[in-house]
Design a protein around this motif. Sequence first.
Motif, short mmCIF file in Angstrom:
data_model
loop_
_atom_site.label_atom_id
_atom_site.label_comp_id
_atom_site.label_asym_id
_atom_site.label_seq_id
_atom_site.Cartn_x
_atom_site.Cartn_y
_atom_site.Cartn_z
N LYS A 57 49.81 41.15 35.23
CA LYS A 57 49.26 40.19 34.27
C LYS A 57 49.64 38.79 34.72
N THR A 88 49.25 34.80 33.65
CA THR A 88 48.86 33.90 32.56
C THR A 88 49.08 32.44 32.94
N GLY A 118 44.94 33.16 27.60
CA GLY A 118 44.26 34.31 28.18
C GLY A 118 45.07 34.88 29.31
N SER A 119 44.43 35.74 30.07
CA SER A 119 45.16 36.37 31.17
C SER A 119 44.20 36.90 32.21
N GLU A 168 44.19 40.31 34.42
CA GLU A 168 44.86 41.60 34.53
C GLU A 168 44.27 42.40 35.67
N GLU A 184 40.34 41.91 35.45
CA GLU A 184 39.72 41.49 34.19
C GLU A 184 40.25 40.11 33.86
N VAL A 185 39.34 39.20 33.60
CA VAL A 185 39.72 37.83 33.28
C VAL A 185 39.30 37.54 31.85
N GLU A 186 40.24 37.04 31.07
CA GLU A 186 39.94 36.65 29.69
C GLU A 186 40.52 35.26 29.47
N ILE A 187 39.65 34.34 29.10
CA ILE A 187 40.09 32.97 28.83
C ILE A 187 39.57 32.58 27.45
N ARG A 188 40.51 32.12 26.61
CA ARG A 188 40.16 31.68 25.26
C ARG A 188 40.51 30.20 25.12
#
Length: 196
Positions: free
Chosen positions: A149, A151, A163-164, A166, A175-179
Amino acid sequence: MTLSDTVMPVAKLLFEGEGKILSQDHLVTVESQVGALVIRFFSSKRRIVVTAHLRQDLGESHYWRDLKPHATPDENVELRRTFAPGRFTTQTQQVLSQINRDIVTPALPRAYKALAEVAEHERKKRKNAETINRAAPNEAEINMFGRYKLTKAIRKFDPQASGSIEVRADSEYCEVEIRSLSLHKMEKLVAFLNED
């Protein structure tokens, strides 16, 4: 009579008498001299159950890998037999031939296939670890699911964002998640993604 005493006449003959025998109160195992195929003997409901597994060592500990997932789709072999305890001493050769025919012979190719898959899995894990260390040295954390992970890179790109990124240890994708990404940084990110 203990489990070990009961199954020993057959266990000693498995793998042409060259298997490594380990005995505990509730379990007797015979490991083949080549590879890591293990034949296990244990008691269940006044019967002796014989199964085949792959031994896999991780550091100081080892565990058993089920061989069923490594069968070809047309195989319907159980790799499990049950016997009356008395047969191990009165019909030793018959029990041995049944174990060899129904368990050992079909299990060997599965064990080699499983070992190849384990080696490939470990190769992917090493390759991914090298990639992650190149991309973000000393940054990656391993979460409770065994995934890398990252960040800090997202926070460096935009301090307001969260986000992170992973990466599963054995996957070739992440998997990329950006908030809460600012519009200004979103514009830069989209421009970067649209580059050739």
